[in-house]
Scaffold this active site. Structure first.
Site, PDB file in Angstrom:
ATOM      1  CB  CYS A  83    -104.029 -49.690  57.052  1.00 21.95           C
ATOM      2  SG  CYS A  83    -104.040 -51.106  56.283  1.00 21.95           S
ATOM      3  CE  LYS A  98    -112.020 -46.343  42.331  1.00 28.18           C
ATOM      4  NZ  LYS A  98    -110.608 -45.601  41.859  1.00 28.18           N
ATOM      5  CD  GLU A 146    -109.281 -55.918  56.054  1.00 27.52           C
ATOM      6  OE1 GLU A 146    -108.905 -55.148  57.005  1.00 27.52           O
ATOM      7  OE2 GLU A 146    -109.668 -56.943  56.230  1.00 27.52           O
ATOM      8  CD  GLU A 179    -104.539 -44.427  58.779  1.00 25.62           C
ATOM      9  OE1 GLU A 179    -105.500 -43.928  58.168  1.00 25.62           O
ATOM     10  OE2 GLU A 179    -104.140 -45.620  58.611  1.00 25.62           O
TER      11      GLU A 179
HETATM   12  P1  ADP Z   1    -106.670 -42.999  50.560  1.00 33.17           P
HETATM   13  O1  ADP Z   1    -106.629 -42.079  51.486  1.00 33.17           O
HETATM   14  O2  ADP Z   1    -105.870 -44.191  50.876  1.00 33.17           O
HETATM   15  O3  ADP Z   1    -106.434 -42.462  49.080  1.00 33.17           O
HETATM   16  P2  ADP Z   1    -109.429 -43.662  49.975  1.00 33.17           P
HETATM   17  O4  ADP Z   1    -110.446 -44.105  50.827  1.00 33.17           O
HETATM   18  O5  ADP Z   1    -109.387 -42.143  49.615  1.00 33.17           O
HETATM   19  O6  ADP Z   1    -107.878 -43.826  50.489  1.00 33.17           O
HETATM   20  O7  ADP Z   1    -109.227 -44.529  48.592  1.00 33.17           O
HETATM   21  C1  ADP Z   1    -109.263 -45.693  48.451  1.00 33.17           C
HETATM   22  C2  ADP Z   1    -109.911 -46.217  47.259  1.00 33.17           C
HETATM   23  O8  ADP Z   1    -111.351 -45.602  47.429  1.00 33.17           O
HETATM   24  C3  ADP Z   1    -109.434 -45.694  46.058  1.00 33.17           C
HETATM   25  O9  ADP Z   1    -109.514 -46.592  44.837  1.00 33.17           O
HETATM   26  C4  ADP Z   1    -110.252 -44.202  45.725  1.00 33.17           C
HETATM   27  O10 ADP Z   1    -110.404 -44.121  44.444  1.00 33.17           O
HETATM   28  C5  ADP Z   1    -111.675 -44.972  46.429  1.00 33.17           C
HETATM   29  N1  ADP Z   1    -112.762 -43.826  46.649  1.00 33.17           N
HETATM   30  C6  ADP Z   1    -112.459 -42.616  47.105  1.00 33.17           C
HETATM   31  N2  ADP Z   1    -113.623 -41.926  47.111  1.00 33.17           N
HETATM   32  C7  ADP Z   1    -114.581 -43.043  46.789  1.00 33.17           C
HETATM   33  C8  ADP Z   1    -116.053 -42.688  46.990  1.00 33.17           C
HETATM   34  N3  ADP Z   1    -116.829 -41.858  47.328  1.00 33.17           N
HETATM   35  N4  ADP Z   1    -116.648 -43.992  46.495  1.00 33.17           N
HETATM   36  C9  ADP Z   1    -116.199 -44.778  45.929  1.00 33.17           C
HETATM   37  N5  ADP Z   1    -114.799 -45.069  46.136  1.00 33.17           N
HETATM   38  C10 ADP Z   1    -114.187 -44.167  46.407  1.00 33.17           C
END
Ligand code: ADP
Length: 485
Positions: free
Chosen positions: A289, A180, A255, A386
């Site tokens: 990161c 995803k 990560e 961050e």
């Molecule tokens: P960033 O702050 O870099 O956007 P996130 O952790 O929010 O970091 O997003 C990283 C990935 O995790 C993206 O693909 C995002 O769509 C996905 N993501 C965000 N929330 C969820 C969740 N509740 N469950 C699974 N995947 C998630």
């Protein structure tokens, strides 16, 4: 074969070898951060599409796991070649949705290909053991097998190479995958579907689903067919995924966020430190990161360092990633700009001095000036948070232990950097820093040959190196008895 950028721009899920829409027909708009205009859409998929992708991956796994490592290596080498043949087109697609300068995007795509090649080879070196048996008539084997279907969730800051680090070892070891990509940058993720198709991977081995993060994430974590979750993103979401994966006791690789310190000691080569600082701060507009979050500079060299870093920051050319000569592109979206503004206001309100930048860039949109804040103090928010933007706070310290103590004063432990000309100090400080990645007199250190991964709340597991394939493997002990020897 050489293809145009448009060939890789797929506005559909890739499930069981077919390009399909969301069941609802609903879509998500994908925006070019440099222009604010819409590039296209991708499916807003959820639970049902993810389940189908997992089932396709499980079916494919039954035959994929039986292929030889050599066969998989040959396909991975084709995948590597397909990526390199199309490096320019893939890099342009990456810039369109992500914003980084074209040269950085080409570097990222090259890194993706390098991970694929590395794991093509590592997959052929997945050795087991024959262990001396305590029984005369039995033999002991320890074998390694692919874990099964893996779920990979990736972020928007490195939409190509973060997938390479996961798909490379997964495919090499005989696993199948459901990925995803982040909704802001799905096309570089979906491009892997095109590339895998062209390299000749069987249907169902790689599946890519776009849409609702929570629905897709919940299904990947909850479905018992998925045996491993690999995630790159925020610590907040990583913690959620670890909890959700606990329900079916999956392997997890995480990560997560960083809060990288960059220490400069009085005995450092100043110009080298400044060049490293620019690379470790402003690359990808500060949105990585491993980007420096906090500079700690020893008092004797502090003023000179701030002056030189501010000069270098002011000289950076900000612009659209596809424009010749651009060194810093836009931030990913409006929210990112607001966060950066908040952190700067917090710092200046607590005595921070703007030595460079500090405001939205004249280009408008989400462009932001490369910023340096002098006289930073631990009371400022970026000591713990961050930044994920082009802002360099510079703290002052006197003694070595004080600098190391400040650097370690965080829940994170991904990357750190320090500059010194003293060999004894280099070892002392390296051993004192609680980080998974340490750059000594270097600001950019990531490479496929080395294990990338954080300590503390920055994550679990390693990507890259020979270590990076371990989490995709189960270890099995086999006792063969009744040999009548
Ligand atoms: P960033 O702050 O870099 O956007 P996130 O952790 O929010 O970091 O997003 C990283 C990935 O995790 C993206 O693909 C995002 O769509 C996905 N993501 C965000 N929330 C969820 C969740 N509740 N469950 C699974 N995947 C998630």
């Amino acid at each position: 074969m050489l293809q145009k950028t448009s060939h890789f721009l797929r506005q559909a899920n890739f499930i069981d070898g077919a390009w399909v829409e969301a069941d609802s027909g609903n879509t998500i708009d994908v925006i070019n951060p440099a222009t604010g205009s819409k590039i296209g859409t991708v499916p807003r998929s959820g639970t049902a599409e993810t389940r189908r992708a997992i089932e396709a991956a499980e079916t494919a796994f039954q035959s994929w796991k039986r292929t030889s490592a050599d066969h998989r290596a040959k396909l991975l080498r084709k995948l590597h070649d397909a990526i390199m043949d199309n490096q320019d087109a893939l890099a342009e697609l990456l810039v369109m949705e992500q914003g980084k300068p074209l040269a950085e995007a080409k570097g990222e795509v090259g890194m993706s290909a390098a991970y694929v090649l590395w794991y093509a080879e590592e997959g052929r070196r997945v050795y087991g053991d024959v262990v001396p048996s305590p029984w005369a008539d039995r033999r002991i084997l320890v074998t390694k097998e692919p874990v099964g279907v893996i779920g990979a969730i990736t972020p928007w800051n490195f939409p190509s190479s973060m997938l390479a680090r996961k798909l490379g070892p997964a495919l090499a070891s005989g696993c199948t995958a459901v990925a995803k990509p982040a909704s802001q940058t799905p096309y570089s993720g979906l491009a892997w579907g095109v590339l895998c198709e062209e390299a000749g991977f069987p249907k169902g081995v790689v599946n890519i689903v776009t849409g609702s993060a929570s629905e897709i994430g919940d299904e990947l974590c909850g479905n018992p067919l998925v045996r491993k979750i690999t995630f790159t993103g925020s610590t907040e979401v990583g913690k959620l995924l670890i909890q959700k994966a606990a329900g079916t006791v999956k392997k997890v690789s995480m990560e997560l966020g960083g809060n990288a310190p960059f220490l400069v000691f009085d005995d450092a080569d100043l110009d080298r430190a400044v060049a490293g600082a620019v690379a470790a701060k402003y690359r990808n507009s500060g949105q990585t990161c491993v980007c420096t979050n906090r500079f700690f500079v020893q008092a004797g060299i502090y003023d000179k360092f701030v002056e030189k870093l501010a000069g270098a920051a002011k000289a950076l050319k900000v612009g659209p990633g596809l424009e010749e000569g651009t060194q810093q592109g836009p931030l990913i979206d409006g929210k990112a700009v607001e966060k950066v503004e908040e952190l700067i206001a917090d710092a200046t309100g607590k005595g921070g001095r703007l030595a460079a930048g500090g405001a939205r860039h004249a280009l408008g949109g989400t462009f932001f000036e490369p910023t340096v804040i002098a006289e930073a103090t631990p009371q400022m928010r970026f000591m713990q948070e961050e930044i994920f933007g082009p802002v360099a706070p510079v703290f002052r310290f006197d003694k070595e232990e004080e600098g190391v103590g400040l650097a370690n004063d965080t829940a994170f432990g991904l990357a750190c950097y320090f500059y010194t000309g003293d060999l004894g100090r280099a070892f002392r400080v390296m051993e004192g820093l609680r980080y998974g990645l340490v750059g000594v007199n270097e600001g950019i250190i990531t490479t496929v040959e080395a294990p990338f991964g954080g300590l503390k709340e920055s994550g679990l597991g390693k990507e890259g190196g020979h270590q990076g394939i371990e989490d995709y493997l189960d270890t099995k002990y086999v006792c063969i008895g009744g040999l009548g020897l």
